[in-house]
Motif scaffolding. Structure first.
Motif, PDB file in Angstrom:
ATOM      1  N   ALA A 169       0.836  -1.198   0.000  1.00  0.00           N
ATOM      2  CA  ALA A 169       0.000   0.000   0.000  1.00  0.00           C
ATOM      3  C   ALA A 169       0.866   1.241   0.000  1.00  0.00           C
ATOM      4  CB  ALA A 169      -0.902  -0.001   1.234  1.00  0.00           C
ATOM      5  N   ARG A 170       0.374   2.271  -0.618  1.00  0.00           N
ATOM      6  CA  ARG A 170       1.094   3.543  -0.643  1.00  0.00           C
ATOM      7  C   ARG A 170       0.958   4.222   0.717  1.00  0.00           C
ATOM      8  NH1 ARG A 170      -2.004   6.400  -5.347  1.00  0.00           N
ATOM      9  NH2 ARG A 170      -3.676   5.471  -4.095  1.00  0.00           N
ATOM     10  N   PRO A 171       1.884   5.116   1.083  1.00  0.00           N
ATOM     11  CA  PRO A 171       1.785   5.819   2.360  1.00  0.00           C
ATOM     12  C   PRO A 171       0.460   6.525   2.535  1.00  0.00           C
ATOM     13  CG  PRO A 171       3.935   6.172   1.362  1.00  0.00           C
ATOM     14  CD  PRO A 171       3.099   5.460   0.337  1.00  0.00           C
ATOM     15  N   ALA A 172      -0.118   7.027   1.412  1.00  0.00           N
ATOM     16  CA  ALA A 172      -1.383   7.747   1.532  1.00  0.00           C
ATOM     17  C   ALA A 172      -2.514   6.837   1.973  1.00  0.00           C
ATOM     18  CB  ALA A 172      -1.727   8.412   0.206  1.00  0.00           C
ATOM     19  N   ALA A 173      -2.318   5.525   1.742  1.00  0.00           N
ATOM     20  CA  ALA A 173      -3.365   4.579   2.107  1.00  0.00           C
ATOM     21  C   ALA A 173      -3.229   4.090   3.536  1.00  0.00           C
ATOM     22  CB  ALA A 173      -3.333   3.385   1.153  1.00  0.00           C
ATOM     23  N   ALA A 174      -2.212   4.579   4.281  1.00  0.00           N
ATOM     24  CA  ALA A 174      -2.010   4.144   5.651  1.00  0.00           C
ATOM     25  C   ALA A 174      -3.153   4.639   6.538  1.00  0.00           C
ATOM     26  CB  ALA A 174      -0.677   4.673   6.182  1.00  0.00           C
ATOM     27  N   VAL A 175      -3.450   3.863   7.566  1.00  0.00           N
ATOM     28  CA  VAL A 175      -4.513   4.220   8.502  1.00  0.00           C
ATOM     29  C   VAL A 175      -3.917   4.318   9.904  1.00  0.00           C
ATOM     30  CG1 VAL A 175      -6.326   3.147   7.140  1.00  0.00           C
ATOM     31  CG2 VAL A 175      -5.104   1.785   8.849  1.00  0.00           C
ATOM     32  N   VAL A 176      -4.603   5.089  10.735  1.00  0.00           N
ATOM     33  CA  VAL A 176      -4.153   5.271  12.111  1.00  0.00           C
ATOM     34  C   VAL A 176      -5.028   4.433  13.020  1.00  0.00           C
ATOM     35  CG1 VAL A 176      -3.886   6.910  13.996  1.00  0.00           C
ATOM     36  CG2 VAL A 176      -3.292   7.587  11.660  1.00  0.00           C
ATOM     37  N   LYS A 177      -4.392   3.620  13.841  1.00  0.00           N
ATOM     38  CA  LYS A 177      -5.097   2.818  14.822  1.00  0.00           C
ATOM     39  C   LYS A 177      -4.760   3.357  16.214  1.00  0.00           C
ATOM     40  CE  LYS A 177      -5.443  -1.467  12.159  1.00  0.00           C
ATOM     41  NZ  LYS A 177      -5.185  -2.931  12.136  1.00  0.00           N
ATOM     42  N   ALA A 178      -5.779   3.899  16.857  1.00  0.00           N
ATOM     43  CA  ALA A 178      -5.565   4.470  18.187  1.00  0.00           C
ATOM     44  C   ALA A 178      -5.330   3.369  19.212  1.00  0.00           C
ATOM     45  CB  ALA A 178      -6.778   5.314  18.588  1.00  0.00           C
ATOM     46  N   ASP A 179      -4.458   3.634  20.154  1.00  0.00           N
ATOM     47  CA  ASP A 179      -4.204   2.688  21.236  1.00  0.00           C
ATOM     48  C   ASP A 179      -5.394   2.695  22.199  1.00  0.00           C
ATOM     49  OD1 ASP A 179      -1.615   2.050  20.298  1.00  0.00           O
ATOM     50  OD2 ASP A 179      -0.812   3.865  21.243  1.00  0.00           O
ATOM     51  N   PRO A 180      -5.770   1.520  22.730  1.00  0.00           N
ATOM     52  CA  PRO A 180      -6.862   1.493  23.717  1.00  0.00           C
ATOM     53  C   PRO A 180      -6.568   2.374  24.922  1.00  0.00           C
ATOM     54  CG  PRO A 180      -6.318  -0.726  22.966  1.00  0.00           C
ATOM     55  CD  PRO A 180      -5.254   0.171  22.427  1.00  0.00           C
ATOM     56  N   GLN A 181      -5.305   2.437  25.306  1.00  0.00           N
ATOM     57  CA  GLN A 181      -4.856   3.284  26.390  1.00  0.00           C
ATOM     58  C   GLN A 181      -3.571   3.993  25.984  1.00  0.00           C
ATOM     59  OE1 GLN A 181      -4.400   0.702  29.790  1.00  0.00           O
ATOM     60  NE2 GLN A 181      -6.588   0.674  30.242  1.00  0.00           N
ATOM     61  N   LEU A 182      -3.273   5.062  26.696  1.00  0.00           N
ATOM     62  CA  LEU A 182      -2.053   5.799  26.412  1.00  0.00           C
ATOM     63  C   LEU A 182      -0.836   4.897  26.609  1.00  0.00           C
ATOM     64  CD1 LEU A 182      -0.849   8.682  25.858  1.00  0.00           C
ATOM     65  CD2 LEU A 182      -0.609   8.879  28.328  1.00  0.00           C
ATOM     66  N   VAL A 183       0.051   4.876  25.612  1.00  0.00           N
ATOM     67  CA  VAL A 183       1.271   4.062  25.695  1.00  0.00           C
ATOM     68  C   VAL A 183       2.404   4.967  26.168  1.00  0.00           C
ATOM     69  CG1 VAL A 183       2.903   2.643  24.412  1.00  0.00           C
ATOM     70  CG2 VAL A 183       0.463   2.537  23.866  1.00  0.00           C
ATOM     71  N   PRO A 184       2.873   4.810  27.412  1.00  0.00           N
ATOM     72  CA  PRO A 184       3.893   5.718  27.954  1.00  0.00           C
ATOM     73  C   PRO A 184       5.163   5.768  27.122  1.00  0.00           C
ATOM     74  CG  PRO A 184       2.905   4.419  29.709  1.00  0.00           C
ATOM     75  CD  PRO A 184       2.416   3.846  28.416  1.00  0.00           C
ATOM     76  N   HIS A 185       5.641   4.612  26.668  1.00  0.00           N
ATOM     77  CA  HIS A 185       6.884   4.576  25.907  1.00  0.00           C
ATOM     78  C   HIS A 185       6.774   5.396  24.625  1.00  0.00           C
ATOM     79  CE1 HIS A 185      10.544   3.133  24.055  1.00  0.00           C
ATOM     80  NE2 HIS A 185       9.851   2.629  23.042  1.00  0.00           N
ATOM     81  N   ARG A 186       5.643   5.280  23.979  1.00  0.00           N
ATOM     82  CA  ARG A 186       5.432   6.023  22.738  1.00  0.00           C
ATOM     83  C   ARG A 186       5.362   7.533  23.003  1.00  0.00           C
ATOM     84  NH1 ARG A 186       1.194   2.983  19.374  1.00  0.00           N
ATOM     85  NH2 ARG A 186       2.968   1.567  19.324  1.00  0.00           N
ATOM     86  N   LEU A 187       4.726   7.904  24.089  1.00  0.00           N
ATOM     87  CA  LEU A 187       4.623   9.317  24.444  1.00  0.00           C
ATOM     88  C   LEU A 187       5.987   9.912  24.760  1.00  0.00           C
ATOM     89  CD1 LEU A 187       2.983  11.849  25.192  1.00  0.00           C
ATOM     90  CD2 LEU A 187       2.741  10.885  27.485  1.00  0.00           C
ATOM     91  N   VAL A 188       6.798   9.178  25.503  1.00  0.00           N
ATOM     92  CA  VAL A 188       8.133   9.677  25.868  1.00  0.00           C
ATOM     93  C   VAL A 188       9.001   9.858  24.632  1.00  0.00           C
ATOM     94  CG1 VAL A 188      10.257   9.079  27.108  1.00  0.00           C
ATOM     95  CG2 VAL A 188       8.042   8.729  28.199  1.00  0.00           C
ATOM     96  N   ARG A 189       8.902   8.940  23.676  1.00  0.00           N
ATOM     97  CA  ARG A 189       9.686   9.057  22.443  1.00  0.00           C
ATOM     98  C   ARG A 189       9.359  10.347  21.694  1.00  0.00           C
ATOM     99  NH1 ARG A 189      11.414   4.842  19.222  1.00  0.00           N
ATOM    100  NH2 ARG A 189       9.891   5.371  17.601  1.00  0.00           N
TER     101      ARG A 189
END
Length: 217
Positions: A86-106
């Motif tokens: 798939a092309r980048p334009a076809a990418a979709v965003v999947k929200a996390d059920p809860q806040l992911v601390p590691h991802r937020l810190v990054r």
């Protein structure tokens, strides 16, 4: 999909800071959309009201996605393509059920390297920094509560008083055989010779008085 390195995320943020924002017309909700399209995998979308206040923002940093809305806080998510080809334009965003601390810190660390003056990027930078600070404070509070939590719940008013420390037995007193005991009171000793002596002295006094009286007469 492997996580991008911190250096790669910083590079994407620096590329985002070099682009010119594109502003669209007000939508049906009265909010204007401002886009920052980076060249290294970073993208920032901001929605602004008629007074210029930011009401909503979405940040994409390579495979990570962050959403903020006024009164709702920060949420994390992940960018996933719909297919291997798939092309980048076809990418979709999947929200996390809860806040992911590691991802937020990054994201907070990467956005912390921005030193420009773009008000929209600065707003997202502050949003992530505050969210990270709140996350760290919440973590510290949990650790503190765990450290202060007693093994068994007790109430001060129900605790039994501590017993008084037992005194060591006193060493026995030692004394010489035949000597009076230290704690005994010795009664006065009556002596018969003292009465005789007192009578002799009294008699001598009487005789001396009679002789003195005769001499005077």
């Amino acid at each position: 999909m492997a996580e991008s390195s911190p250096e790669t995320l910083k590079t994407a943020v620096q590329a985002l800071s070099r682009v010119h924002a594109v502003e669209g017309p007000p939508g049906e909700n009265g909010l204007r959309t401002v886009w920052h399209m980076g060249t290294d995998g970073a993208e920032l979308m901001s929605q602004v009201d008629s007074d210029g206040r930011v009401r909503r923002q979405e940040l994409t940093l390579l495979e990570d996605h962050y959403m903020w809305a006024s009164g709702e806080g920060v949420r994390t998510g992940r960018v996933e393509p719909e297919g291997e080809r798939a092309r980048p334009a076809a990418a979709v965003v999947k929200a996390d059920p809860q806040l992911v601390p590691h991802r937020l810190v990054r994201a907070a660390q990467a956005m912390g390297t921005y030193t420009g003056q773009d008000r929209y990027i600065l707003h997202m930078q502050r949003v992530l920094a505050l969210a990270r600070e709140g996350l760290e404070m919440a973590g510290a509070g949990i650790i503190l509560r765990e450290a202060q939590r007693p093994s068994e719940p007790t109430l001060p008013s129900l605790e039994a008083p501590s017993p008084a420390p037992a005194l060591a037995p006193a060493a026995p007193l030692r004394y010489v055989h035949g000597a009076p005991h230290p704690e005994a009171v010795t009664p006065p000793e009556a002596r018969g010779s003292e009465g005789v002596i007192m009578l002799v002295v009294f008699g001598v006094g009487v005789v001396a008085g009679v002789l003195l009286l005769i001499w005077l007469l």
